[in-house]
Scaffold this active site. Structure first.
Site, PDB file in Angstrom:
ATOM      1  N   HIS B 264       0.834  -1.203   0.000  1.00 48.46           N
ATOM      2  CA  HIS B 264       0.000   0.000   0.000  1.00 48.46           C
ATOM      3  C   HIS B 264       0.876   1.263   0.000  1.00 48.46           C
ATOM      4  CE1 HIS B 264      -3.632   2.384   1.243  1.00 48.46           C
ATOM      5  NE2 HIS B 264      -2.692   3.148   1.791  1.00 48.46           N
ATOM      6  N   GLU B 265       1.820   1.325   0.933  1.00 47.91           N
ATOM      7  CA  GLU B 265       2.679   2.525   1.009  1.00 47.91           C
ATOM      8  C   GLU B 265       3.525   2.658  -0.252  1.00 47.91           C
ATOM      9  OE1 GLU B 265       2.105   4.749   3.208  1.00 47.91           O
ATOM     10  OE2 GLU B 265       0.751   3.474   4.378  1.00 47.91           O
ATOM     11  N   HIS B 268       1.840   4.871  -2.702  1.00 51.40           N
ATOM     12  CA  HIS B 268       2.093   6.288  -2.376  1.00 51.40           C
ATOM     13  C   HIS B 268       3.513   6.679  -2.799  1.00 51.40           C
ATOM     14  CE1 HIS B 268      -1.545   7.150  -0.132  1.00 51.40           C
ATOM     15  NE2 HIS B 268      -1.339   6.189   0.753  1.00 51.40           N
ATOM     16  N   GLU B 294      -4.353   8.492  -2.525  1.00 49.49           N
ATOM     17  CA  GLU B 294      -4.886   7.222  -2.020  1.00 49.49           C
ATOM     18  C   GLU B 294      -5.227   6.288  -3.185  1.00 49.49           C
ATOM     19  OE1 GLU B 294      -5.184   5.186   1.470  1.00 49.49           O
ATOM     20  OE2 GLU B 294      -4.591   7.287   1.258  1.00 49.49           O
TER      21      GLU B 294
END
Lengths: 496, 496
Positions: B264-265, B268, B294
């Site tokens: 997930h990170e 980003h 996001e």
């Protein structure tokens, strides 16, 4: 309205400065320990902007007015000492025009950056191309500082690192040292020739060495809730007093360099962790000088770690973390810690030959600043002095000769003598501790290091910049710096 | 003299700001990952000084003149977009007086600090004591922002995170979602009731999980020479575009949370690493919005990692780093990645129930800001909505109910909807990618993720803040945000 208006304004200005210096210290630590390679350019720009802002704060014209007005205010003795340090900071920041500071800083960046590849390539000629203009700018800066302070140019540079110290005094101290050091080295080498200690057998995994380093920090009293240990190419102690960041480096083939680097930096770290919290942010709360700072790391390394008592304390830690081996037995360990071998590299030198490396650099850099030597003449001087002082041949080997240190490549002149002044102070502190507390050695040998830490806390750490250096030394040890203590220490340890 | 004098001055002012924000980002990352506990007070003072300086720069009165003058200058389209973002930054910084910003910041610090112990203690009453005054200040701020911008108060807060988005639009999007989501959740739960996947059997040592995380970063294209992975209490992506610092957290009992947090990170992180370098330091170079940010992390997590194709890629990495076990077989792994279980905790929620957590928070925070609900009424509203949306009973369990998130405790309102807007955008991007490149899924299944990364690079990363959000979406996918894509995605994956 307060009758200390100007002084109060100065305190507030320095508190602001302290906070920006905090940011600078943390991002600088990050650059040396954490930053990935591609982060360099953006970081350089950010740090440059921050340094320019700090320079603006230190040269704020209101400071002059406040400094003058504060002289007339009813300050107590601590505030007067604080004001004295504020004035010193002001002179240092304002003596040189910003354009010269910037030109020197750019030339230094260029020279240091190139040095990182020129050193491994043994490229002295390439280095000279950058170093000649850098040296010219450093000389200009030294001359301007000299004009402003009334000091000689080299003394004016020295003032930044070792305020109050003068080259004539160093000449005297180092002159005596030169008279007995080569003879001592020769006698110690002869004496150690027969029985070589057993070398540790690696490999020593990094994680185990790191756990060992943390155990050593605990043994030497570092507060790990107020700081941390990481890894960098060259060990250093950074961060801020409230959050001390020390570093070491690990060699899987040999566990002793990291061990000794950790203990050395721990001495710096405890000086930073233990200056008075109520003086934080005020110039009086700063470390007294680089020589005094080095006296703390060298007290830990030379006066504590390299003793039989500490070998006995460190031995079980080595066994526990790296697995037992004969090299780690206390007697052998102490012999490893006191092995003397003349060599080319300063940072790898033992405590007996180390001062020779410093004297050589001091003599060369002083001549460079005073215009008695050209940059081109460094290698010849280097070779001659290495041969005379240590009997080592460095001809043609620039990489392990005059290109080995980062200092000159970044325009740093006047720092080198502090290493040996620190060793002298450390020996002087140890002698004073023994006089004050004759049972100190026995208590340390029994595993209680409090006498050493308490003495340092009372006489050095808690004093910060309360006194000028000579006065600090007199209050701590009853006398100003005396190089005799280093000689007594080395003769007792190596010929006793 | 340039005919873009004012614009050039603005660019230089923002470049300065960018450098101070660099320092702020690095020391903030350090605070969350590295700083020892006793460093807190000095760091808070240093960061406070830095933030005040950044505020001074953003409210420099010359900016208004330059902004007005630049409107008349012959700017090209990119410069106009840059100017539009500069103006938005100026409004955000100047709408609220510094005293109110400071009062809110202090109230938020106090409330968040206390929340850290009040949450584990389930102490809602204690929390309210700090939260009531904080909410009052946030409302005041929202009203001032509303006056200045002509928006409704909640929209004015939303504008900081999701510029251009309005609550009426969110009402529409979330209204539709509410119509089909509870039914979908019920059907998926019924369907998954029989065959529970095999759970991974720990323990999983932290070092091995860390090595696995680095391998995942490589798989997902993170440039490790321009950033690093560390550990923090709550995973985040920080640092700067040139040096991205992402974090994860390890649970020795379960390897999947760290794995998914890292992926997930990484979404980003890649958005930050891949915006145009030539726009660095200019507002046009910033991430478009929190929802778009996001959408990148959720594209990586939901549209890539939770597919059978990626389970097949991740399975051998798990076997290699943690040792093989049946739970890591691709089919089981994919079932673990798509397991749906209604629960109390937002950050632990699966992708099907997650929007329910967001809708609930959006409805409550909007009512709080618009004065339709008092702080005291939060728990009752929370319990009612959790029961209605997820069939979960949270009565009396504040710790796992309305006290679970940090957002409100630090005065952050308007952020929550971005999570689900991001999930909607991510589904919309995936649909657009499939339309543009029908063989994308097959290529990704064959191990080539370039189609996905290339699409994101072309349509999102390289666009930064070149376009307002609706225009970005239209150029990327042919339409403004449409919540239908999320529904199609979830129904295909969970009921297909």
């Amino acid at each position: 309205m307060s009758d200390k208006t100007a002084y109060t304004a100065l305190v507030e200005a320095h508190r602001q400065l302290y906070r920006y210096e905090h940011l600078s210290a943390i991002v600088s630590w990050d650059r040396h320990t954490m930053m990935p390679p591609k982060g360099h350019a953006a970081r350089a720009a950010a740090e440059g902007t921050l340094h320019a802002h700090i320079h603006r704060l230190r040269t704020d014209p209101r400071l002059v007015e406040w400094l003058e007005a504060a002289e007339q205010e009813p300050l107590d003795a601590v505030e007067r000492a604080d004001l004295r340090e504020m004035r010193r900071d002001w002179i240092d920041a304002n003596a040189v025009p910003a354009e010269l500071v910037e030109a020197r800083s750019l030339a230094a960046s260029r020279c240091e950056h190139a040095w990182r590849t020129q050193r491994p390539a043994n490229d002295w000629a390439g280095f000279l191309d950058n170093f000649r203009p850098l040296l010219r700018l450093v000389r200009d800066e030294a001359c301007l500082l000299a004009e402003r302070t009334g000091l000689d140019p080299y003394d004016a540079l020295l003032e930044r690192y070792e305020p109050g110290m003068r080259a004539t005094h160093i000449d005297h101290l180092f002159g005596e040292l030169k008279a007995w050091l080569p003879g001592l080295i020769a006698r110690v080498c002869a004496r150690q020739q027969q029985a070589a200690p057993i070398a540790p057998q690696g490999p020593f995994p990094v994680e185990r060495q790191h756990a060992l380093s943390l155990a050593l920090l605990d043994l030497f009293g570092f507060d790990r809730a107020a700081g941390r240990l990481d890894v960098s190419a060259h060990p250093f102690t950074g961060g801020v007093a409230e959050d001390v960041r020390l570093t070491t480096r690990y060699d899987e083939a040999d566990c002793l360099p990291a061990l000794m680097a950790t203990i050395h930096e721990c001495g710096h770290a405890r000086y930073n962790q233990n200056r008075p919290a109520e003086w934080a942010g005020r110039p009086i709360g700063r470390p007294r000088s680089f020589g005094i700072h080095e006296s703390q790391s060298l007290f830990f390394e030379l006066q504590l770690a390299r003793t039989p008592a500490l070998a006995a304390r460190i031995s079980p830690l080595l066994n526990a973390h790296l697995g037992p081996q004969r090299a780690f037995e206390p007697d052998n360990l102490h012999r490893l810690f006191t092995r003397v071998t003349p060599g080319k590299i300063r940072v790898a030198a033992d405590e007996v030959t180390y001062p020779a490396h410093v004297i050589l650099r001091y003599e060369i850099e002083r001549a460079l600043i005073e215009g008695d030597m050209a940059a081109d003449d460094i290698p010849a001087a280097w070779d001659e002095k290495m041969a005379a002082l240590l009997g080592v041949d460095t001809r043609g080997d620039y990489r392990n000769g005059c290109l080995q240190d980062v200092h000159w490549s970044k325009g740093s002149f006047g720092y080198f003598p502090c290493y040996t002044l620190g060793a002298m102070y450390a020996a002087q502190w140890a002698a004073a501790l023994r006089r004050a507390l004759p049972e100190a050695d026995a208590r340390i040998a029994a595993g209680d290091m409090a006498p050493a830490f308490d003495w340092l806390h009372t006489h050095v750490w808690s004093q910060a910049s309360r006194w000028e250096t000579d006065e600090l030394a007199r209050r701590a040890s009853g006398e100003a710096l005396d190089g005799r203590h280093l000689r007594v220490h080395l003769e007792a340890r190596y010929l006793g």
